[in-house]
Design an enzyme around this catalytic site. Structure first.
Site, PDB file in Angstrom:
ATOM      1  N   GLN A 142       0.832  -1.204   0.000  1.00  0.00           N
ATOM      2  CA  GLN A 142       0.000   0.000   0.000  1.00  0.00           C
ATOM      3  C   GLN A 142       0.867   1.254   0.000  1.00  0.00           C
ATOM      4  O   GLN A 142       1.845   1.342   0.735  1.00  0.00           O
ATOM      5  CB  GLN A 142      -0.902  -0.023   1.235  1.00  0.00           C
ATOM      6  CG  GLN A 142      -2.115   0.869   1.137  1.00  0.00           C
ATOM      7  CD  GLN A 142      -3.145   0.530   2.199  1.00  0.00           C
ATOM      8  OE1 GLN A 142      -3.100  -0.525   2.808  1.00  0.00           O
ATOM      9  NE2 GLN A 142      -4.089   1.426   2.419  1.00  0.00           N
ATOM     10  N   SER A 167       4.620  -5.801   3.301  1.00  0.00           N
ATOM     11  CA  SER A 167       3.278  -5.775   3.888  1.00  0.00           C
ATOM     12  C   SER A 167       2.286  -6.498   2.968  1.00  0.00           C
ATOM     13  O   SER A 167       2.390  -7.707   2.773  1.00  0.00           O
ATOM     14  CB  SER A 167       2.853  -4.328   4.184  1.00  0.00           C
ATOM     15  OG  SER A 167       1.667  -4.297   4.934  1.00  0.00           O
ATOM     16  N   LEU A 168       1.345  -5.781   2.367  1.00  0.00           N
ATOM     17  CA  LEU A 168       0.392  -6.404   1.445  1.00  0.00           C
ATOM     18  C   LEU A 168       1.121  -7.202   0.361  1.00  0.00           C
ATOM     19  O   LEU A 168       0.653  -8.259  -0.083  1.00  0.00           O
ATOM     20  CB  LEU A 168      -0.480  -5.331   0.779  1.00  0.00           C
ATOM     21  CG  LEU A 168      -1.303  -5.855  -0.392  1.00  0.00           C
ATOM     22  CD1 LEU A 168      -2.504  -6.620   0.086  1.00  0.00           C
ATOM     23  CD2 LEU A 168      -1.693  -4.755  -1.344  1.00  0.00           C
ATOM     24  N   ARG A 195      -8.757  -8.866   4.490  1.00  0.00           N
ATOM     25  CA  ARG A 195      -7.718  -8.079   5.169  1.00  0.00           C
ATOM     26  C   ARG A 195      -7.982  -6.589   4.982  1.00  0.00           C
ATOM     27  O   ARG A 195      -7.905  -5.798   5.932  1.00  0.00           O
ATOM     28  CB  ARG A 195      -6.347  -8.451   4.587  1.00  0.00           C
ATOM     29  CG  ARG A 195      -5.148  -7.725   5.189  1.00  0.00           C
ATOM     30  CD  ARG A 195      -3.894  -8.141   4.415  1.00  0.00           C
ATOM     31  NE  ARG A 195      -2.638  -7.746   5.047  1.00  0.00           N
ATOM     32  CZ  ARG A 195      -1.981  -6.631   4.783  1.00  0.00           C
ATOM     33  NH1 ARG A 195      -2.459  -5.759   3.908  1.00  0.00           N
ATOM     34  NH2 ARG A 195      -0.829  -6.368   5.392  1.00  0.00           N
ATOM     35  N   HIS A 202       0.116  -2.725  11.658  1.00  0.00           N
ATOM     36  CA  HIS A 202       1.344  -3.389  12.114  1.00  0.00           C
ATOM     37  C   HIS A 202       1.691  -3.005  13.557  1.00  0.00           C
ATOM     38  O   HIS A 202       2.834  -2.688  13.884  1.00  0.00           O
ATOM     39  CB  HIS A 202       2.511  -3.076  11.167  1.00  0.00           C
ATOM     40  CG  HIS A 202       2.282  -3.591   9.778  1.00  0.00           C
ATOM     41  ND1 HIS A 202       2.230  -4.938   9.486  1.00  0.00           N
ATOM     42  CD2 HIS A 202       2.060  -2.944   8.609  1.00  0.00           C
ATOM     43  CE1 HIS A 202       1.989  -5.081   8.187  1.00  0.00           C
ATOM     44  NE2 HIS A 202       1.878  -3.903   7.638  1.00  0.00           N
ATOM     45  N   GLN A 217       1.204 -10.990  10.802  1.00  0.00           N
ATOM     46  CA  GLN A 217       1.627  -9.824  10.027  1.00  0.00           C
ATOM     47  C   GLN A 217       0.917  -8.522  10.404  1.00  0.00           C
ATOM     48  O   GLN A 217       1.529  -7.460  10.423  1.00  0.00           O
ATOM     49  CB  GLN A 217       1.432 -10.106   8.533  1.00  0.00           C
ATOM     50  CG  GLN A 217       2.337  -9.284   7.646  1.00  0.00           C
ATOM     51  CD  GLN A 217       1.677  -8.951   6.317  1.00  0.00           C
ATOM     52  OE1 GLN A 217       0.580  -8.406   6.269  1.00  0.00           O
ATOM     53  NE2 GLN A 217       2.356  -9.290   5.251  1.00  0.00           N
TER      54      GLN A 217
END
Length: 290
Positions: free
Chosen positions: A10, A88-89, A113, A188, A237
């Site tokens: 992102q 991340s993503l 998510r 996170h 995560q």
């Protein structure tokens, strides 16, 4: 000569991304399949309003769909990969590239998510540039309710937590720049625990296979092909740090000589060039890059 593919998350989204991919036979089918799963059109979002595309709810599925298409086009052209990682993503794209799950499984997970993360509220995230790392680490230990969310490089991180704690840290740590991120929650960080618990059930039901190539995960940059380990890491995560700095440093250790950033933008390309000058870095984000 060993090659790694890395996938941005992102923040790397761009208006018009993926539109040219719709002209390929695989692209046309993929966007239709995505529409059936999501209930809305990725192509429409990528060609619509920039503010709309920047919403977590839409950004994450759009990036995953576009990156998955780029992966398939690379494989169709006979490109080989020895190691994968995603920011991340982007880890979902990495797992798709490693054939841990099928496209539909990945998109179903990413859709949920994105929904859970967009519903998160009450947190704050700030990107910090150029700082004294020891001073930053001491402040994080001393101040409750703030964590290192993204350890992107030696001089670029993102902190996450309650607005009060984030502001307190920013007032105590001298930085060249501090940029508040336009996000709804403290991603996170432990503040995502409720969302992570809701997500865990869907994740546990998802079918994961052994990876075809090793994956460096965000929460643990140790390469593995184990489906069980990769799934367990993914459950952590949302609430744990993105250890991208360590992932980059692991690339030369894994004898990687070439890195290809697969997705829109060149964010990871820039970070890797600075961290690992001996590694050759390229990127592919559209048909023109093939």
């Amino acid at each position: 000569m060993k090659t790694a593919w890395v996938f941005p998350g992102q923040g790397s989204q761009a208006m018009g991304m993926g539109v040219d991919l719709a002209t390929t036979p695989i692209g046309k089918d993929r966007f239709e399949e995505a529409k059936d799963i999501l209930g809305w059109s990725v192509l429409d979002k990528c060609q619509g309003d920039e503010t709309e595309l920047a919403k977590t709810l839409y950004t994450q599925p759009c990036l995953y769909v576009v990156e998955s298409l780029l992966i398939d086009l690379l494989k169709d052209k006979g490109q080989k990969v020895d190691l994968v990682a995603g920011h991340s993503l982007g880890e979902y794209s990495a797992l798709y590239a490693a054939e841990v799950f099928e496209f539909a499984t990945g998109l179903t997970l990413v859709k949920r998510r994105a929904e859970l993360m967009s519903e998160a509220a009450g947190g704050k995230m700030v990107a910090l540039m150029k700082f004294d790392r020891s001073q930053l680490e001491e402040a994080i230990v001393a101040i409750p309710d703030v964590v290192l969310a993204n350890d992107n490089s030696e001089q670029q991180v993102v902190i996450s937590g309650t607005p009060e704690a984030v502001d307190q840290l920013c007032s105590q740590v001298k930085t060249k720049r501090a940029i508040p991120l336009k996000v709804s929650g403290a991603f996170h960080s432990p503040m995502m625990a409720e969302a992570a618990d809701k997500f865990k059930q869907l994740l546990e039901e998802a079918n994961f296979s052994e990876a075809k190539v090793p994956v460096l995960s965000n929460v643990d940059p140790t390469p593995t092909i184990s489906a069980t380990i990769l799934k367990e890491r993914l459950t952590q995560q949302m609430i744990r740090s993105v250890r991208w700095r360590e992932i980059m440093l692991a690339l030369p250790q894994q004898e990687i000589t070439n890195v290809l950033e697969v997705g829109p933008g060149k964010v990871l390309t820039g970070l890797i060039k600075r961290a690992c000058s001996e590694v050759e870095v390229n990127n592919v984000g559209s048909l023109n890059d093939f």
